[in-house]
Design an enzyme around this catalytic site. Structure first.
Site, PDB file in Angstrom:
ATOM      1  N   TYR A 147       0.838  -1.198   0.000  1.00  0.00           N
ATOM      2  CA  TYR A 147       0.000   0.000   0.000  1.00  0.00           C
ATOM      3  C   TYR A 147       0.879   1.258   0.000  1.00  0.00           C
ATOM      4  O   TYR A 147       0.681   2.168  -0.809  1.00  0.00           O
ATOM      5  CB  TYR A 147      -0.919  -0.004   1.216  1.00  0.00           C
ATOM      6  CG  TYR A 147      -1.767   1.244   1.335  1.00  0.00           C
ATOM      7  CD1 TYR A 147      -2.876   1.425   0.524  1.00  0.00           C
ATOM      8  CD2 TYR A 147      -1.462   2.244   2.260  1.00  0.00           C
ATOM      9  CE1 TYR A 147      -3.658   2.575   0.615  1.00  0.00           C
ATOM     10  CE2 TYR A 147      -2.228   3.381   2.366  1.00  0.00           C
ATOM     11  CZ  TYR A 147      -3.328   3.547   1.545  1.00  0.00           C
ATOM     12  OH  TYR A 147      -4.088   4.684   1.641  1.00  0.00           O
ATOM     13  N   LYS A 151       1.279   4.173  -2.918  1.00  0.00           N
ATOM     14  CA  LYS A 151       0.977   5.580  -2.675  1.00  0.00           C
ATOM     15  C   LYS A 151       2.195   6.475  -2.885  1.00  0.00           C
ATOM     16  O   LYS A 151       2.062   7.648  -3.258  1.00  0.00           O
ATOM     17  CB  LYS A 151       0.399   5.761  -1.272  1.00  0.00           C
ATOM     18  CG  LYS A 151      -0.986   5.142  -1.104  1.00  0.00           C
ATOM     19  CD  LYS A 151      -1.973   5.668  -2.133  1.00  0.00           C
ATOM     20  CE  LYS A 151      -3.376   5.109  -1.942  1.00  0.00           C
ATOM     21  NZ  LYS A 151      -4.335   5.647  -2.923  1.00  0.00           N
ATOM     22  N   THR A 182     -13.811   5.826   7.684  1.00  0.00           N
ATOM     23  CA  THR A 182     -14.634   5.503   6.525  1.00  0.00           C
ATOM     24  C   THR A 182     -15.239   4.114   6.691  1.00  0.00           C
ATOM     25  O   THR A 182     -14.776   3.323   7.521  1.00  0.00           O
ATOM     26  CB  THR A 182     -13.791   5.513   5.238  1.00  0.00           C
ATOM     27  OG1 THR A 182     -12.795   4.473   5.335  1.00  0.00           O
ATOM     28  CG2 THR A 182     -13.111   6.854   5.028  1.00  0.00           C
ATOM     29  N   ARG A 205      -2.590   5.893  17.860  1.00  0.00           N
ATOM     30  CA  ARG A 205      -1.715   6.706  17.030  1.00  0.00           C
ATOM     31  C   ARG A 205      -2.351   8.044  16.661  1.00  0.00           C
ATOM     32  O   ARG A 205      -1.719   8.843  15.958  1.00  0.00           O
ATOM     33  CB  ARG A 205      -1.322   5.932  15.768  1.00  0.00           C
ATOM     34  CG  ARG A 205      -2.431   5.695  14.774  1.00  0.00           C
ATOM     35  CD  ARG A 205      -1.979   4.722  13.687  1.00  0.00           C
ATOM     36  NE  ARG A 205      -2.857   4.773  12.523  1.00  0.00           N
ATOM     37  CZ  ARG A 205      -2.781   3.938  11.491  1.00  0.00           C
ATOM     38  NH1 ARG A 205      -1.869   2.987  11.489  1.00  0.00           N
ATOM     39  NH2 ARG A 205      -3.597   4.051  10.458  1.00  0.00           N
TER      40      ARG A 205
END
Length: 270
Positions: A147, A151, A182, A205
């Site tokens: 991922y 990105k 989301t 975090r």
């Protein structure tokens, strides 16, 4: 007068999350929006909102992307949102996981940008916004190998387009969120062996004490889509609540779920 009055905007992954929030925010500011997604059922929830037209499109399919581009005589803003989050280190990432992630997260933006950029060049005006992430070249994140790699590639693609076409009136920027609340994130949390602990790990975090909302990211996207940002191009716009400021290695884990060898298309949405 809306901030986006008269602008024609096309975006992907509009059925939920950031894409949905952005489509609604664009329309509220006066834009004519073509909202696309592979999830037709969820996408139809946008039907009836003034200024939004929905269309089922798989942005990893070249023929579908080119057909979408042919439907538009002009596009002022292209917002590439579609993405997939794979969990795991490089040792957990099979070739199928790598290929799927790169196809959804990078190749889709390549296909969309290549299809719509010529229309922008004809008008000597255009604006491309790409969805990147803080988990990229900006910050190393545990269990986000492919991922983060994808990105980082999005950031590179953004800067390349901005540099190549700046003299032709084209702008290109990317949005780099941290953890955004989301449906996709909630789904990944619920899929863990201990969802409650997984949620707590995510919150540890968040030094602000909360996650970002999709609507907050959409506000940034409205700015980038508007003429207010006319002098902004080739840049990463970070919206992470200061997460990147924590430089120590965070051993954050979502759980011990195995890597997905055959991810389902429904997980394209962030």
């Amino acid at each position: 007068m809306g901030r986006l009055d008269g602008k024609v905007i096309v975006l992907s992954a509009a059925a939920q999350g950031i894409g949905r929030a952005a489509a609604i925010a664009f329309a509220k500011e006066g834009a004519q929006v073509t909202a696309t997604d592979i999830n037709g059922e969820k996408l139809r929830e946008l039907d009836g909102i003034q200024g939004i037209r929905t269309k089922v499109v798989d942005v990893t399919k070249k023929d579908q992307v080119e057909a979408l581009a042919k439907e538009h005589d002009r596009v002022d803003v292209l917002f590439n949102v579609a993405g997939f989050v794979h969990h795991g280190s490089i040792l957990d990432c099979e070739e199928a996981d790598w290929d799927f992630t790169m196809n959804v997260n990078v190749r889709s933006m390549y296909l969309m940008s290549k299809a719509f950029l010529p229309k922008m060049l004809e008008k000597k005006s255009g604006n491309i916004i790409n969805m990147a992430s803080v988990a990229s070249s900006i910050k190393g994140v545990v269990n986000r190998c492919v991922y983060s790699t994808s990105k980082a590639a999005v950031i590179g693609l953004t800067k390349s387009i901005a540099a190549d076409f700046i003299e032709q009136g084209i702008r290109c920027n990317c949005v780099c969120p941290g953890t955004v609340d989301t449906p996709s994130l909630r789904g990944r949390i619920q899929a863990q062996p201990d969802p409650e602990q997984a949620y707590k790990d995510f919150m540890k975090r968040q030094k602000t004490g909360r996650m970002c909302t999709a609507e907050e990211v959409a506000h940034l996207c409205v700015y980038l889509a508007s003429d207010e940002s006319a002098y902004v191009t080739g840049t990463e716009h970070i919206i992470d609540g200061g997460w990147r400021l924590n430089l120590r290695l965070e051993r954050h884990k979502e759980g011990n779920s195995p890597p997905m060898a055959n991810p389902t298309p429904q997980l394209y949405l962030l």
